[in-house]
Scaffold this active site. Structure first.
Site, PDB file in Angstrom:
ATOM      1  N   LYS A  23       4.816   1.459  -3.761  1.00  0.00           N
ATOM      2  CA  LYS A  23       4.842   2.941  -4.295  1.00  0.00           C
ATOM      3  C   LYS A  23       4.583   2.688  -5.993  1.00  0.00           C
ATOM      4  CE  LYS A  23       4.734   7.175  -2.751  1.00  0.00           C
ATOM      5  NZ  LYS A  23       4.089   7.271  -1.451  1.00  0.00           N
ATOM      6  N   LYS A  75       0.707  -1.216  -0.156  1.00  0.00           N
ATOM      7  CA  LYS A  75       0.098   0.074  -0.010  1.00  0.00           C
ATOM      8  C   LYS A  75       1.001   1.226   0.023  1.00  0.00           C
ATOM      9  CE  LYS A  75      -3.379   2.631   0.229  1.00  0.00           C
ATOM     10  NZ  LYS A  75      -2.580   3.838  -0.617  1.00  0.00           N
ATOM     11  N   THR A  77      -2.648  14.653   6.474  1.00  0.00           N
ATOM     12  CA  THR A  77      -1.054  14.586   6.709  1.00  0.00           C
ATOM     13  C   THR A  77      -0.415  15.455   7.491  1.00  0.00           C
ATOM     14  OG1 THR A  77      -0.910  13.133   4.686  1.00  0.00           O
ATOM     15  CG2 THR A  77       1.026  14.106   5.444  1.00  0.00           C
ATOM     16  N   LYS A 101       7.299   3.339   7.094  1.00  0.00           N
ATOM     17  CA  LYS A 101       6.379   4.139   7.630  1.00  0.00           C
ATOM     18  C   LYS A 101       5.135   3.150   8.175  1.00  0.00           C
ATOM     19  CE  LYS A 101       5.501   8.064   5.358  1.00  0.00           C
ATOM     20  NZ  LYS A 101       5.131   8.828   4.541  1.00  0.00           N
TER      21      LYS A 101
END
Length: 381
Positions: free
Chosen positions: A77, A41, A152, A65
């Site tokens: 990614k 993801k 974010t 992360k």
């Protein structure tokens, strides 16, 4: 040109898929880095400069992360080599999604990164006929609209507040400089102002603003919403400074929230902040990290500070096939709780090990990934 095989190390990548489509001119790449803790993801970006090496670096950041916030997904990614302003954007995006139909959503779920919007996530879902193919769709389609909510940037400010308190640097009245006033930077500025900080500098791709007395964040936010990012700096010339100068203004907290690789050895020697909080991915070179540590400047790593987006993405992943939207208040509460705790944990671990927060934080994430790899038989005895 990057040799894909040279990118492989003990952690990954597990798979690199390069795709193209002659009629639309689409060229793109998917990097699935490590799925020991769950399905791949990470966001998909669109830029004329996308490269295999860049996407691989960002996929690795996602591995750390997810592990850093202790959520059970894997690092991945994707990138599309195209101008997001192209009139052929939709055709290129649909071709990219079709080309990856073997991997999406079984091995990788698309998300949003530079150059893509909530509507683009909806187009991916439409092209593949699967609500599970992408997250980050508009709220009216049941998605978690990251940019609209500013998750974010909100998390960056929350993590910065916890780090500042840990360092005995009260956020109330602290001077904050932010590189970037896009989806992350402007949301961070808004939250910093709400927490009592004084935002003294912001920037866009067209320029930067600096006022030692503090910028009017609500006015800048309104200008951005009504006229776009670039308007913010073009129409406030009285306090304009050269692009890049926002990194070295006199401030207490510096937030690079735009591009990667912006703080090198030269800039690191000129930074005046007491705390640097990485709102962007990979904004600080390893050499710069060491210099900041030597100068006594604390640095909160990207995979800790900007993980608000992945926390929101975890809620979106759970809701892909649900008829119910995740509660916004629950998303924000979880972001605040996890990022504040992680910020303090990483800073304490760095102090305990007498190393940089990047090395300490990555060490904690590596332990979690290694345990998962060992349990699944992916490591030798």
């Amino acid at each position: 040109m990057t040799d894909a095989l040279s990118l492989i190390d003990d952690w990954g990548p597990e798979k690199i898929v390069v795709v193209s489509h002659r009629r639309t001119g689409m060229k793109g790449v998917l990097v699935i880095d490590n799925t020991a803790r769950g399905i791949g993801k990470g966001g998909t970006r669109m830029s004329p400069t996308v490269s295999v090496g860049e996407v691989a670096r960002l996929a690795r950041v996602m591995t750390w992360k997810w592990a850093g916030v202790d959520l059970f997904y894997g690092g991945a990614k994707a990138g599309i080599v195209a101008d997001p302003a192209s009139p052929d954007k939709e055709a290129i995006l649909r071709a990219f999604a079709r080309a990856l139909s073997n991997e999406v959503p079984r091995e990788y779920v698309m998300g949003l990164d530079m150059g893509l919007t909530e509507n683009d996530a909806a187009i991916v879902q439409d092209e593949l006929g699967d609500r599970g193919a992408a997250v980050g769709t508009p709220g009216h389609l049941g998605g978690v609209a990251y940019d609209e909510l500013g998750v974010t940037g909100y998390g960056v400010a929350e993590a910065a507040d916890a780090a500042a308190q840990h360092l005995r640097l009260p956020l109330g009245g602290a001077r904050v400089a932010i590189q970037g006033f896009g989806a992350v930077g402007h949301a961070a500025a808004v939250r910093f102002a709400e927490l009592g900080a004084t935002v003294v500098a912001v920037s866009t791709a067209k320029g930067a603003l600096h006022d030692p007395a503090g910028l009017d964040v609500p006015a800048l936010r309104t200008a951005r919403e009504e006229h776009g990012d670039d308007f913010v700096t073009r129409h406030h010339q009285g306090i304009a400074v050269p692009p890049g100068q926002e990194l070295t203004v006199d401030c207490d907290i510096l937030v690079p929230a735009a591009l990667q690789d912006v703080i090198d050895e030269t800039i690191a020697h000129r930074i005046k902040a007491k705390l640097v909080v990485e709102g962007a991915n990979l904004p600080t070179s390893p050499q710069a990290q060491s210099i900041l540590a030597e100068r006594g400047i604390s640095l909160l790593p990207d995979f800790v500070a900007n993980a608000g987006g992945v926390v929101a993405a975890a809620f979106a992943m759970d809701a892909r096939y649900s008829g119910f939207r995740p509660e916004t208040s629950t998303i924000f509460e979880t972001i605040s709780k996890r990022l504040r705790a992680n910020a303090v944990t990483v800073l304490e671990e760095a102090q305990r090990r007498a190393t940089t927060p990047h090395i300490a934080g990555r060490g904690l994430a590596e332990e979690r990934v290694r345990a998962a790899m060992r349990s699944k038989g992916r490591l030798g005895s």
